[in-house]
Design an enzyme around this catalytic site. Structure first.
Site, PDB file in Angstrom:
ATOM      1  N   ARG A  73      -0.516  -5.629   4.655  1.00  0.00           N
ATOM      2  CA  ARG A  73       0.079  -4.994   3.481  1.00  0.00           C
ATOM      3  C   ARG A  73       1.323  -4.241   3.941  1.00  0.00           C
ATOM      4  O   ARG A  73       1.339  -3.647   5.022  1.00  0.00           O
ATOM      5  CB  ARG A  73      -0.889  -3.989   2.844  1.00  0.00           C
ATOM      6  CG  ARG A  73      -2.162  -4.603   2.333  1.00  0.00           C
ATOM      7  CD  ARG A  73      -3.083  -3.551   1.758  1.00  0.00           C
ATOM      8  NE  ARG A  73      -3.477  -2.591   2.784  1.00  0.00           N
ATOM      9  CZ  ARG A  73      -4.351  -1.612   2.605  1.00  0.00           C
ATOM     10  NH1 ARG A  73      -4.920  -1.431   1.424  1.00  0.00           N
ATOM     11  NH2 ARG A  73      -4.675  -0.787   3.581  1.00  0.00           N
ATOM     12  N   ARG A  84       0.880  -1.176   0.000  1.00  0.00           N
ATOM     13  CA  ARG A  84       0.000   0.000   0.000  1.00  0.00           C
ATOM     14  C   ARG A  84       0.908   1.213   0.000  1.00  0.00           C
ATOM     15  O   ARG A  84       1.754   1.368   0.873  1.00  0.00           O
ATOM     16  CB  ARG A  84      -0.888  -0.030   1.251  1.00  0.00           C
ATOM     17  CG  ARG A  84      -1.777   1.183   1.424  1.00  0.00           C
ATOM     18  CD  ARG A  84      -2.799   1.248   0.301  1.00  0.00           C
ATOM     19  NE  ARG A  84      -3.812   2.231   0.520  1.00  0.00           N
ATOM     20  CZ  ARG A  84      -3.649   3.540   0.406  1.00  0.00           C
ATOM     21  NH1 ARG A  84      -2.471   4.052   0.095  1.00  0.00           N
ATOM     22  NH2 ARG A  84      -4.660   4.348   0.609  1.00  0.00           N
ATOM     23  N   GLU A  90     -11.559   4.590  -5.192  1.00  0.00           N
ATOM     24  CA  GLU A  90     -11.868   3.159  -5.151  1.00  0.00           C
ATOM     25  C   GLU A  90     -12.450   2.693  -6.473  1.00  0.00           C
ATOM     26  O   GLU A  90     -13.028   3.487  -7.213  1.00  0.00           O
ATOM     27  CB  GLU A  90     -12.873   2.865  -4.041  1.00  0.00           C
ATOM     28  CG  GLU A  90     -12.389   3.239  -2.657  1.00  0.00           C
ATOM     29  CD  GLU A  90     -11.123   2.542  -2.252  1.00  0.00           C
ATOM     30  OE1 GLU A  90     -10.961   1.347  -2.578  1.00  0.00           O
ATOM     31  OE2 GLU A  90     -10.279   3.190  -1.620  1.00  0.00           O
TER      32      GLU A  90
END
Length: 190
Positions: free
Chosen positions: A75, A30, A38
Site C-alpha cells: 500500500r 493507507r 476496523e
C-alpha cells in the site's frame, strides 16, 4: 490522482497521475499517521462515511509521501488533500473519526495530527464520545492456534482485515485491533 473507492476509514483505492503513484496505476493508499476503527468495530461505519465525504469516488486529490513510500502490503503510505484543500489525514483526527498513530520514520505531520487528537479527545468528539474506552479482559493461558498464521506484529504500519488473506492468530495482544469478539482470532467476523 483520482479517488476510485473508499475501502475503510483510513484506506482508499486510487488511480495514479504519475506524480507519486505511476500514471494509470490502480493502487491502495493507507493514510499516514492515523488509524480508524476496523470494520465491525464501534464507529467504523461513521469513519468510513466521513472519509467518503472528504474523498468521494471520482474526485481528485493531492498527495504527499514521507520517508517510506509503501508498506509490506504494497500500500502507498501517503498524506492526502482533497479538491477543497482539506488535509484529510488531520481532518479525520480532528473530528474524532480517527486516532493519531505514529509509525516512524513517517512523522512529517506528527505535531499537527497528534495535537488534533488531543483537541478531539478534550472535546469528546466522534469516537471519543461514541466508543467508551474499555479495558480488555485478561485472557489467562489462551491457547495458540497453530492452524492459523500469526497476525502482523506491532510497530508495522496499521493493518486492516482487508489487507489480510483471512483469519489470523492475534492472541491476547492485538496491536491492530483485528479481533472484534475477543477470541484471539483476528479477521474472523464480518
Amino acid at each position: 490522482m483520482v479517488v476510485l473507492r473508499v475501502i475503510d476509514g483510513d484506506t482508499i483505492e486510487v488511480r495514479g497521475d504519475g506524480h507519486i503513484v505511476p500514471k494509470g496505476t490502480v493502487a491502495r493508499v493507507r493514510l499516514l499517521e492515523i488509524d480508524t476503527p476496523e470494520r465491525g468495530a464501534c464507529f467504523a461505519d461513521a469513519a468510513t462515511a466521513r472519509t467518503t465525504e472528504l474523498l468521494p469516488p471520482g474526485s481528485s486529490a493531492r498527495i504527499q509521501r514521507d520517508a517510506e513510500l509503501t508498506d509490506r502490503y504494497d500500500r502507498y503510505l501517503l498524506y492526502i488533500w482533497n479538491e477543497q484543500g482539506t488535509f484529510v489525514n488531520e481532518s479525520l483526527v480532528s473530528s474524532g473519526h480517527a486516532e493519531a498513530v505514529l509509525f516512524p520514520p513517517n512523522d512529517k505531520y506528527w505535531p499537527v495530527i497528534s495535537q488534533s487528537e488531543d483537541t478531539a479527545r478534550q472535546a469528546v468528539a466522534g469516537l471519543w464520545a461514541a466508543c467508551p474506552e474499555t479495558t480488555e479482559p485478561s485472557v489467562p493461558d489462551m491457547p495458540a492456534r497453530p492452524d492459523l498464521p500469526d497476525g502482523p506484529p506491532a510497530g508495522v504500519p496499521d493493518v486492516d482485515c482487508s489487507d489480510l488473506p483471512g483469519p489470523v492468530w492475534v492472541g491476547p495482544e492485538d496491536p491492530h485491533r483485528l479481533d472484534q469478539d475477543g477470541d484471539g482470532i483476528g479477521c474472523d467476523t464480518n
